[in-house]
Design a protein around this motif. Structure first.
Motif, mmCIF file in Angstrom:
data_model
loop_
_atom_site.group_PDB
_atom_site.id
_atom_site.type_symbol
_atom_site.label_atom_id
_atom_site.label_comp_id
_atom_site.label_asym_id
_atom_site.label_seq_id
_atom_site.Cartn_x
_atom_site.Cartn_y
_atom_site.Cartn_z
ATOM 1 N N ILE A 92 -7.887 3.101 41.891
ATOM 2 C CA ILE A 92 -8.288 4.628 42.770
ATOM 3 C C ILE A 92 -9.563 5.002 41.204
ATOM 4 N N PHE A 93 -8.799 4.948 40.079
ATOM 5 C CA PHE A 93 -9.445 5.498 38.688
ATOM 6 C C PHE A 93 -10.769 4.224 38.688
ATOM 7 N N SER A 94 -10.849 3.380 38.579
ATOM 8 C CA SER A 94 -12.138 2.323 38.816
ATOM 9 C C SER A 94 -12.946 3.019 39.721
ATOM 10 N N PHE A 95 -13.120 3.085 41.459
ATOM 11 C CA PHE A 95 -13.784 3.272 42.276
ATOM 12 C C PHE A 95 -13.968 4.359 41.871
ATOM 13 N N CYS A 96 -13.350 5.721 41.418
ATOM 14 C CA CYS A 96 -14.095 6.985 41.066
ATOM 15 C C CYS A 96 -14.910 6.851 40.058
ATOM 16 N N ILE A 97 -15.180 6.997 39.171
ATOM 17 C CA ILE A 97 -15.461 6.233 37.848
ATOM 18 C C ILE A 97 -16.855 5.587 38.433
ATOM 19 N N MET A 98 -17.456 5.121 39.091
ATOM 20 C CA MET A 98 -18.288 3.980 39.364
ATOM 21 C C MET A 98 -18.967 3.995 40.822
ATOM 22 N N ALA A 99 -18.709 5.499 41.436
ATOM 23 C CA ALA A 99 -18.516 5.752 42.659
ATOM 24 C C ALA A 99 -19.474 7.050 42.827
ATOM 25 N N PHE A 100 -18.917 7.919 41.578
ATOM 26 C CA PHE A 100 -19.285 9.547 41.448
ATOM 27 C C PHE A 100 -19.533 9.848 40.082
ATOM 28 N N GLU A 101 -20.097 10.844 40.106
ATOM 29 C CA GLU A 101 -20.553 11.268 38.573
ATOM 30 C C GLU A 101 -19.484 11.947 38.250
ATOM 31 N N THR A 102 -18.419 11.808 37.224
ATOM 32 C CA THR A 102 -17.111 12.559 36.647
ATOM 33 C C THR A 102 -17.122 12.962 35.578
ATOM 34 N N ARG A 103 -18.555 12.461 34.538
ATOM 35 C CA ARG A 103 -18.520 13.009 32.665
ATOM 36 C C ARG A 103 -17.244 12.841 32.775
ATOM 37 N N VAL A 104 -16.063 11.687 32.695
ATOM 38 C CA VAL A 104 -14.843 12.104 32.287
ATOM 39 C C VAL A 104 -14.541 11.248 30.735
ATOM 40 N N THR A 105 -13.911 11.786 29.727
ATOM 41 C CA THR A 105 -13.855 11.171 29.020
ATOM 42 C C THR A 105 -12.746 10.548 28.557
ATOM 43 N N LEU A 106 -12.143 9.378 28.806
ATOM 44 C CA LEU A 106 -10.814 8.151 28.726
ATOM 45 C C LEU A 106 -10.493 8.593 27.557
ATOM 46 N N ASP A 107 -8.543 9.092 27.529
ATOM 47 C CA ASP A 107 -7.874 8.839 26.273
ATOM 48 C C ASP A 107 -6.381 7.768 26.830
ATOM 49 N N LEU A 108 -6.884 6.554 26.643
ATOM 50 C CA LEU A 108 -5.954 5.778 27.522
ATOM 51 C C LEU A 108 -4.942 6.060 27.018
ATOM 52 N N VAL A 109 -4.572 6.251 25.207
ATOM 53 C CA VAL A 109 -3.054 6.448 25.036
ATOM 54 C C VAL A 109 -2.784 7.294 25.778
ATOM 55 N N VAL A 110 -2.776 9.052 26.141
ATOM 56 C CA VAL A 110 -2.386 10.157 26.897
ATOM 57 C C VAL A 110 -1.935 10.012 28.342
ATOM 58 N N ILE A 111 -3.064 8.746 28.817
ATOM 59 C CA ILE A 111 -2.866 7.928 30.409
ATOM 60 C C ILE A 111 -1.760 7.497 30.205
ATOM 61 N N ILE A 112 -1.631 6.444 29.482
ATOM 62 C CA ILE A 112 -0.270 5.770 29.295
ATOM 63 C C ILE A 112 0.942 6.597 29.043
ATOM 64 N N GLN A 113 1.149 7.514 28.393
ATOM 65 C CA GLN A 113 2.096 8.762 28.297
ATOM 66 C C GLN A 113 2.587 9.443 29.852
ATOM 67 N N ALA A 114 1.565 9.703 30.628
ATOM 68 C CA ALA A 114 1.447 10.128 31.488
ATOM 69 C C ALA A 114 2.161 9.273 32.871
ATOM 70 N N PHE A 115 1.819 7.976 32.948
ATOM 71 C CA PHE A 115 2.016 7.520 33.411
ATOM 72 C C PHE A 115 3.989 6.457 33.337
ATOM 73 N N SER A 116 3.829 6.801 32.785
ATOM 74 C CA SER A 116 5.197 6.640 32.258
ATOM 75 C C SER A 116 6.281 7.582 31.952
ATOM 76 N N LEU A 117 5.822 8.522 31.538
ATOM 77 C CA LEU A 117 6.846 9.870 31.922
ATOM 78 C C LEU A 117 7.282 9.399 32.965
ATOM 79 N N ALA A 118 5.995 9.859 34.258
ATOM 80 C CA ALA A 118 5.953 9.262 35.884
ATOM 81 C C ALA A 118 6.920 8.807 36.082
ATOM 82 N N ALA A 119 7.000 7.425 35.563
ATOM 83 C CA ALA A 119 8.027 6.166 35.902
ATOM 84 C C ALA A 119 9.665 6.040 34.742
#
Length: 245
Positions: free
Chosen positions: A111-138
């Protein structure tokens, strides 16, 4: 692995589409929210893309909700197999936990890949923080799910009570808004919702200008470990009695 394969066959192998529905359900929810709020507002509370903003809120929430629900029902789901001495309650819990975090990570990636490719998002990915957030959710899903695995069998009414409690969680976890925009005293109350911290971290991982200074990983870890320790202790003491219920 045997329990994981059984889970895959029963949860995703019996319905038409199988794993496809695991992707379509959150994608449809994000699309619906985006259409509704696009008609009401010019821009989302953060960034320029409504789908990306709601994806950063919904996907960690769905990971927590799915993992928690599957772990909480793991003993009921595998009750007949638990009669065998080689199968323990830890096997049932870990099998469902591992399978569902892998499923939700795959769903989020698509879903994130589709959003980034299909829309103009102008996001700057910080993979460390993203992994941390998913790890905390799990971890939060595992902790609360382990405690509920005991509570749902020991007190059957607890399952209905938890279902009622979870219904407003979708509204009070800052999926639709930013925590900073909430008025007092609601902001102070919602700070004690661990999902607010998880979603704040997730958005920090996608939006470089968003600090989410209120987010405390230690608070989420503490809540998760306390619930997990309590659940494991109760299961260890009363595991055999629960099987006869």
């Amino acid at each position: 692995m045997a329990l994981m394969l059984r889970e895959m066959a029963t949860s995703y192998g019996r319905s038409p589409g199988g794993y496809l529905w695991a992707v379509l359900e959150p994608a449809a929810g994000i699309a619906l929210l985006s259409l509704v709020f696009t008609a009401m507002f010019n821009t989302p509370p953060l960034g320029i893309s409504f789908p990306m903003f709601y994806a950063t809120g919904m996907l960690p929430f769905i990971m927590f909700s799915d993992v928690q629900g599957k772990v909480a029902s793991s003993l009921l789901y595998s009750k007949q197999l638990l009669a065998y001495p080689t199968v323990t309650y830890l096997d049932a819990i870990l099998a469902r936990f591992l399978l569902n975090i892998m499923t939700q990570i795959l769903v989020a990636y698509l879903i994130f890949s589709f959003c980034i490719m299909a829309f103009e998002t102008r996001v700057t990915l910080d993979l460390v923080v993203i992994i941390q957030a998913f790890s905390l959710a799990a971890l939060l899903g595992l902790g609360i799910g382990t405690l509920n695995a005991y509570m749902f069998i020991r007190f059957p009414i607890a399952q209905r009570a938890w279902s009622i409690l979870m219904r407003p969680m979708f509204l009070v976890s800052c999926i639709f808004m930013l925590f900073e925009t909430l008025p007092h005293p609601y902001k102070d109350w919602l700070w004690y919702n661990p999902l607010v911290h998880v979603i704040g971290l997730m958005r920090r991982g996608f939006y470089g200008t968003y600090d989410a200074t209120y987010a405390s990983p230690l608070f989420v870890i503490a809540v998760s470990l306390v619930c997990m320790a309590a659940g494991l202790l109760l299961l260890r003491r009363q595991y055999q009695d629960l099987l006869t219920r």
